[in-house]
Design a protein around this motif. Structure first.
Motif, PDB file in Angstrom:
ATOM      1  N   ASP A  77       0.820  -1.213   0.000  1.00  0.00           N
ATOM      2  CA  ASP A  77       0.000   0.000   0.000  1.00  0.00           C
ATOM      3  C   ASP A  77       0.853   1.262   0.000  1.00  0.00           C
ATOM      4  O   ASP A  77       1.754   1.422   0.841  1.00  0.00           O
ATOM      5  N   CYS A  85      -5.367   0.291   0.556  1.00  0.00           N
ATOM      6  CA  CYS A  85      -6.559  -0.486   0.226  1.00  0.00           C
ATOM      7  C   CYS A  85      -7.636  -0.394   1.302  1.00  0.00           C
ATOM      8  O   CYS A  85      -8.827  -0.285   0.998  1.00  0.00           O
ATOM      9  N   TYR A 136     -10.128  -3.228  -6.222  1.00  0.00           N
ATOM     10  CA  TYR A 136      -9.043  -3.698  -7.081  1.00  0.00           C
ATOM     11  C   TYR A 136      -9.233  -3.220  -8.519  1.00  0.00           C
ATOM     12  O   TYR A 136      -8.284  -2.730  -9.153  1.00  0.00           O
ATOM     13  N   LEU A 140      -7.326   0.639  -7.600  1.00  0.00           N
ATOM     14  CA  LEU A 140      -5.926   0.237  -7.426  1.00  0.00           C
ATOM     15  C   LEU A 140      -5.158   0.402  -8.730  1.00  0.00           C
ATOM     16  O   LEU A 140      -5.547  -0.118  -9.776  1.00  0.00           O
ATOM     17  N   PHE A 170      -5.617  -8.618  -2.265  1.00  0.00           N
ATOM     18  CA  PHE A 170      -4.878  -7.787  -3.216  1.00  0.00           C
ATOM     19  C   PHE A 170      -3.486  -8.354  -3.516  1.00  0.00           C
ATOM     20  O   PHE A 170      -3.037  -8.337  -4.665  1.00  0.00           O
ATOM     21  N   ARG A 173      -3.534 -11.215  -6.083  1.00  0.00           N
ATOM     22  CA  ARG A 173      -3.721 -10.778  -7.463  1.00  0.00           C
ATOM     23  C   ARG A 173      -2.466 -10.111  -8.018  1.00  0.00           C
ATOM     24  O   ARG A 173      -2.125 -10.268  -9.193  1.00  0.00           O
TER      25      ARG A 173
END
Length: 276
Positions: A77, A85, A136, A140, A170, A173
């Motif tokens: 982050d 996030c 996301y 993001l 997160f 991914r």
């Protein structure tokens, strides 16, 4: 020592002034808007001059290169990505102002991270888990230079680890997207399709971040000096202390003060220039 300077634009006059100030032996172009001043002498005015010119600078021992390292560990982050996030999840639950204030204080080192995380996650109770996908997909973004940095680190043979006080939704991914070898983060507990307001499993805090770095370093048989760590907040301090080369990216003052390199103007791939 060599002095590496970089930014969105390196003015020739500023470069000459830095070379004269540090009595540099030579000035070498590393990349567009990145230069190495060799055999430079430390001078108290370097930081102020670079600040006025919006340049990042780093002192690097002569001959130190990316090939000297075997492990790269980064925070997520506000370091690898452009958001916190948990703040954006909170926004979808109508509690962003309260959560973001706690996040900011924790990142400055004013609050205990574990306690602050518990307080923030509790405020998310009842939110449909689908909100994580919205964050996301819609909010993001990778910070500048992230993709190139990870690609070049892999090409150079470094093991790459993403370790975050954020959430596995997160990091999982981003592991697939960027090819990290390992990712570690906190798992949000879910029941009946909604967040419960609790963390499932062990907490990834500042101590855990540092522990993951040292465990990976020891497993690879590396020395402390062969590791790179990147972060932005107080909970990254122990991790950067364990690293051989610590990078503060758009960081809070508490982290900036102890980092080997600060990137305030360049992208994350500025690390490649520093260690070119």
């Amino acid at each position: 020592m060599n002095l590496v300077v970089q930014g969105t634009r390196v003015d020739p006059a500023t470069l000459r002034a830095l070379a004269a100030l540090t009595e540099a032996g030579a000035t070498e172009e590393i990349a567009p808007n990145a230069w190495r001043l060799t055999d430079a002498r430390a001078h108290a005015e370097v930081e102020a001059l670079c600040a006025r010119a919006a340049l990042d600078f780093a002192w690097v021992p002569a001959g130190r290169r990316l090939a000297d390292f075997g492990l790269f560990v980064t925070d997520m982050d506000s370091t690898l990505i452009n958001i916190e996030c948990i703040d954006e999840i909170a926004d979808l639950h109508g509690v962003k102002t309260e959560v973001a204030a706690i996040t900011e204080a924790a990142m400055r080192g004013e609050l205990d991270f574990r306690a602050s995380l518990a307080r923030r996650v509790a405020l998310l109770a009842g939110l449909p888990v689908d909100a994580l996908e919205r964050v996301y997909a819609e909010r993001l973004r990778l910070n500048p230079g992230a993709e190139r940095l990870l690609r070049e680190l892999k090409n150079a043979g470094l093991r790459t680890i993403l370790v975050s006080g954020g959430f596995t939704y997160f990091t999982d991914r981003l592991k697939t997207r960027l090819g990290f070898d390992e990712t570690w983060a906190n798992e949000l507990e879910v029941a009946n399709g909604r967040l419960t307001g609790r963390i499932a499993g062990p907490i990834i805090d500042a101590a855990a971040k540092a522990a993951h770095l040292t465990h990976a370093r020891d497993a690879l048989g590396l020395r402390a000096g062969q590791t790179i760590a990147v972060g932005d907040g107080a909970n990254d301090l122990p991790m950067l202390r364990e690293a051989g080369f610590g990078v503060a990216y758009r960081a809070k003052p508490v982290l900036r003060e102890m980092a080997d390199c600060r990137l305030d103007h360049s992208g994350l791939d500025g690390i490649l220039n520093v260690l070119a």
